[in-house]
Scaffold this active site. Sequence first.
Site, PDB file in Angstrom:
ATOM      1  N   GLY A 221       0.853  -1.315  -0.252  1.00 37.47           N
ATOM      2  CA  GLY A 221      -0.434  -0.196   0.283  1.00 37.47           C
ATOM      3  C   GLY A 221       0.986   1.262   0.012  1.00 37.47           C
TER       4      GLY A 221
ATOM      5  N   HIS B  18       7.863  -7.793  -4.658  1.00 35.19           N
ATOM      6  CA  HIS B  18       6.280  -8.240  -4.306  1.00 35.19           C
ATOM      7  C   HIS B  18       6.155  -9.737  -5.005  1.00 35.19           C
ATOM      8  CE1 HIS B  18       4.306  -4.724  -3.962  1.00 35.19           C
ATOM      9  NE2 HIS B  18       5.273  -3.824  -3.444  1.00 35.19           N
TER      10      HIS B  18
ATOM     11  N   GLU C 129       4.049 -11.200  -5.991  1.00 36.98           N
ATOM     12  CA  GLU C 129       2.625 -11.834  -6.935  1.00 36.98           C
ATOM     13  C   GLU C 129       2.520 -10.995  -8.586  1.00 36.98           C
ATOM     14  OE1 GLU C 129       3.113  -9.140  -4.606  1.00 36.98           O
ATOM     15  OE2 GLU C 129       1.637  -7.475  -4.994  1.00 36.98           O
TER      16      GLU C 129
ATOM     17  N   ASP D  80     -20.203 -12.735 -20.700  1.00 33.34           N
ATOM     18  CA  ASP D  80     -20.025 -12.052 -18.977  1.00 33.34           C
ATOM     19  C   ASP D  80     -21.866 -12.714 -19.216  1.00 33.34           C
ATOM     20  OD1 ASP D  80     -17.936 -11.401 -18.419  1.00 33.34           O
ATOM     21  OD2 ASP D  80     -18.930  -9.434 -17.938  1.00 33.34           O
TER      22      ASP D  80
END
Length: 514
Positions: free
Chosen positions: A51, A165, A167, A223
Amino acid sequence: MILILDFGSQYTQLIARRLRELEIYAEILPCTAKAADILARRPEGIILSGGPASVHKAGAPRIEPELLQAGIPVLGICYGLQLLVHMHGGRVAPAARREYGHAQVQVLEDDPLFEGLPREMKVWMSHGDGAESLGNGFRVIAKTETAPFAAIADPERRWYGVQFHPEVVHTPQGARLLENFARRICLFKDRWTMAGELSHSIQRLREQVGGGKVVCALSGGVDSSVAAALLFRAIGANLHCIYVDHGLGREGDVERMDGLAESLSGQVRGSRLQLKMVDASKKFLSRLAGVTDPEKKRKIIGKTFIDIFEAEAKRIKGVEFLAQGTLYPDVIESVSVHGPSAVIKSHHNVGGLPKKMRLKLVEPLRFLFKDEVRRLGREMGLPAAILGAHPFPGPGLAIRVLGPVTPEALALVRKADAIVQQEFRDAGWYDKVWQAFAVLLPVKSVGVMGDERTHQPVVALRVVESVDGMTADWTRAPYDLLARISSRITSEVRGVNRVVLDISSKPPSTIEWE
Ligand code: XMP
């Protein structure tokens, strides 16, 4: 599940996606969620995201200490690491200089977090603060040249932190680290598969809807098709689909819809999909007559769609629910620490439907990312022509006819578009690009055909690459493919004598021209 607490990192969604790719189910909650609510979800592990804040500044987001007393393993990433350190008597301070980019991490200690990973690996750093001393119980298990505490651990309490990080793709082996946290530290056993998600979704829908009737606007896009397929499997004949044909679709749209209905109907024994096709093309065209302003076009189309859909839905007796194709990113966004994003484009949704109609919402896709929706569709055996199709805007070809929308103009752009689609498929390029389409310009230029001079409109070819439609670059498609498209359009689409290529990226341009 593994619960991810979002402290506002741009990468938070990636953490969930990486874990899900590893068949580890993960959800995201804002960091402001109450400890009691978090624990009530009974997560097997908690990840604190990165963050932008600084833990040593007043007002920086925190977690309630109870969360750490529950005996659940915790992994702090970047800000998450700093928070763990700060909460346990360690010191976090601004780093000598902001570190952004690749770094080489050196593993100092054998630990389950690094199982199967080399002693040295490339990682991605993006931080302004760093830990200067560790608090109670933590020890350092990896470092980089500039970050002495690149990874820390308190194995007793199963608390971990990484400054880098794992990810992002720039940490090539990061997925393994996340997997180690989930499988070896949290001892997470379940495998989240699409087959499992399918039966879970169906059960959830049955619980929510009971014996109630659901109305669903089917557009033929990914969708709405997957949402309808799920609902149909869950409640069969209590699902009522409405397809509003606005006459602004591509060649073959209505046939594709028939194909979808056919394929769905085969999936539930003894039940045919209830699909009402409404041909409203005349109404749309008459309301659009003479309109050239793009926003006006979009508003008219949106409003007309709602009018027609509402009237049709009213004919179905006793409808209680309205299906919506809300995806997980929309759900996260609406509760994110930043608040709802300012860039949401109202024209991308059919806004206004539920409020006016007083129906309860059912959102079969609200826990899924876009690519997972596709995979679920594949799991249900939906036609590839629907699952693999390029995005197509709700207002259809009306926003690809610049200037007034007439039947003649629509016919030209539809024909040109069909050529583009076919040539991209035949060349094996369809799946390599985000979108490829034709736009009819309100500009005439001079040409020569046979011995005759012509004065006809121009078609622009738009081909882009993108990850999410938010930014895009124009595709360097092969010249011979472009040449074939150009020569076919100018010879087969009577009334067009020139094709130009759009070489603008987004930003500053948008993908669609209107
Ligand atoms: P723009 O033109 O804003 O488009 O760069 C970004 C992506 O969104 C699609 N798009 C729409 N999709 N309803 C939709 O469902 C719409 O009104 C709409 N307008 C644009 C566009 O095709 C691109 O993929």
